[in-house]
Design an enzyme around this catalytic site. Structure first.
Site, PDB file in Angstrom:
ATOM      1  N   TYR A   1     -19.332 -37.215   7.496  1.00 27.35           N
ATOM      2  CA  TYR A   1     -19.980 -37.326   6.331  1.00 27.35           C
ATOM      3  C   TYR A   1     -19.334 -36.370   5.389  1.00 27.35           C
ATOM      4  O   TYR A   1     -19.427 -35.370   5.125  1.00 27.35           O
ATOM      5  CB  TYR A   1     -21.598 -36.750   6.637  1.00 27.35           C
ATOM      6  CG  TYR A   1     -22.588 -36.935   5.335  1.00 27.35           C
ATOM      7  CD1 TYR A   1     -22.018 -37.431   4.278  1.00 27.35           C
ATOM      8  CD2 TYR A   1     -23.773 -36.345   5.530  1.00 27.35           C
ATOM      9  CE1 TYR A   1     -22.968 -37.819   3.139  1.00 27.35           C
ATOM     10  CE2 TYR A   1     -24.848 -36.841   4.420  1.00 27.35           C
ATOM     11  CZ  TYR A   1     -24.383 -37.344   3.122  1.00 27.35           C
ATOM     12  OH  TYR A   1     -25.153 -37.523   2.310  1.00 27.35           O
TER      13      TYR A   1
ATOM     14  N   LYS B   1     -18.714 -41.534   6.378  1.00 23.71           N
ATOM     15  CA  LYS B   1     -19.760 -41.742   5.011  1.00 23.71           C
ATOM     16  C   LYS B   1     -19.287 -41.187   4.097  1.00 23.71           C
ATOM     17  O   LYS B   1     -18.962 -40.044   3.679  1.00 23.71           O
ATOM     18  CB  LYS B   1     -21.175 -41.250   5.425  1.00 23.71           C
ATOM     19  CG  LYS B   1     -22.109 -41.468   4.101  1.00 23.71           C
ATOM     20  CD  LYS B   1     -23.587 -40.992   4.453  1.00 23.71           C
ATOM     21  CE  LYS B   1     -24.520 -41.237   3.344  1.00 23.71           C
ATOM     22  NZ  LYS B   1     -25.705 -40.717   3.407  1.00 23.71           N
TER      23      LYS B   1
END
Length: 297
Positions: free
Chosen positions: A140, A168
């Site tokens: 992330y 992400k």
């Protein structure tokens, strides 16, 4: 490690709905999970930022994971669960817990927050986690939250690790590093858009999909957007992207997920719009503005 993970499409990072007394509204959570998967979402994400994970205790996190795992089992859909910690040993322990749920296909793990370990330290952190995790990792990348910037070279190095399936990408914008990363991806490494309003241009550049909180609100349209770019239908995709961007902007006009919760409550999909401190509920004006955007569809 479980089977290899193929990332594509729109994954919805579910909010955690609360009942009037403050407990988790498990039935509402289960219904939301069914709704987004029925609308075409490729998968769901439990215990992300949108879930207010920092405000949940361990038993509540387990409840959320159990509910989401059950729904994913019924749909045959992949479940990603937020895990990790700023310390590597604590992150290892967090990941180890995921072995309890066979439906968990990936872990969403941020760079160590606040530590500012640098690119080399972050790479070492993820290399260790990839060795011990029971599931593939999705990095992330959200530097405005973690305080740890990572350029295209650093993200490629992370993506080259065995056991890291994707990123992400929520860098807060599209710049030279974004273009460089998507222009030269390691084999088997997928980019998922994480800044909702930028999902369309990221898909146009080659992202595989997105993890989008605003996809709670128009799941089918976001799914259609990703499918259009994947099929090379650029004119249709651009039109959808321009239509959806104002909705995402409205959903993020106040700290995530307060506006999304306000809209879901107004729609009768969750019992309260409540959030836990330090978040405060969305203002009526913000909810009204987001609902107005929904009328465009």
């Amino acid at each position: 490690m479980r089977q290899e993970l193929s990332l594509h499409g729109i994954h919805v990072p579910l909010i955690t709905p609360f009942a009037a007394g403050g407990d988790i509204a498990a039935d509402a959570l289960e219904a939301l999970a069914h709704e987004v998967l029925d609308a075409g979402a490729a998968g769901i994400v439990a215990l992300g930022t949108t879930a207010e994970t920092a405000a949940l205790d361990e038993a509540e996190r387990d409840l959320v994971t159990e509910v989401c795992a059950r729904v994913c089992r019924e749909h045959g859909a992949p479940l990603t669960v937020g895990a990790g910690a700023s310390g590597t040993r604590a992150a290892e322990a967090s990941l180890a817990r995921l072995a309890r749920w066979p439906e968990v296909r990936a872990a969403l793990v941020t760079a160590p927050s606040f530590v500012r370990a640098g690119a080399a330290g972050t790479l070492a952190h993820f290399a260790r986690l990839a060795e011990v995790s029971p599931v593939p990792l999705i990095v992330y990348h959200v530097p405005y939250r973690t305080g740890q910037p990572l350029d295209a070279a650093a993200l490629r190095a992370l993506g080259s690790l065995a056991g890291v399936a994707g990123v992400k990408y929520a860098a807060g914008g599209i710049d030279e590093d974004t273009v460089a990363l998507l222009g030269e991806l390691p084999d088997g490494f997928a980019v998922l858009a994480g800044d909702d309003a930028l999902v369309s241009p990221l898909l146009a550049l080659g992202a595989a999909g997105g993890i989008l909180a605003s996809a709670h609100l128009e799941t089918a349209r976001f799914v259609e957007l990703a499918a259009a770019w994947r099929a090379g239908e650029a004119e249709r995709a651009r039109s959808l992207g321009h239509a959806l961007a104002p909705l995402s902007a409205a959903a993020f006009s106040e700290p995530n997920p307060v506006v999304v919760k306000g809209v879901l409550h107004a729609q009768g999909r969750i019992p309260t719009p409540d959030v836990r401190l330090p978040l405060l509920p969305a203002s009526p004006d913000a909810v009204t503005a987001a609902l107005k955007q929904l009328t465009e569809f």
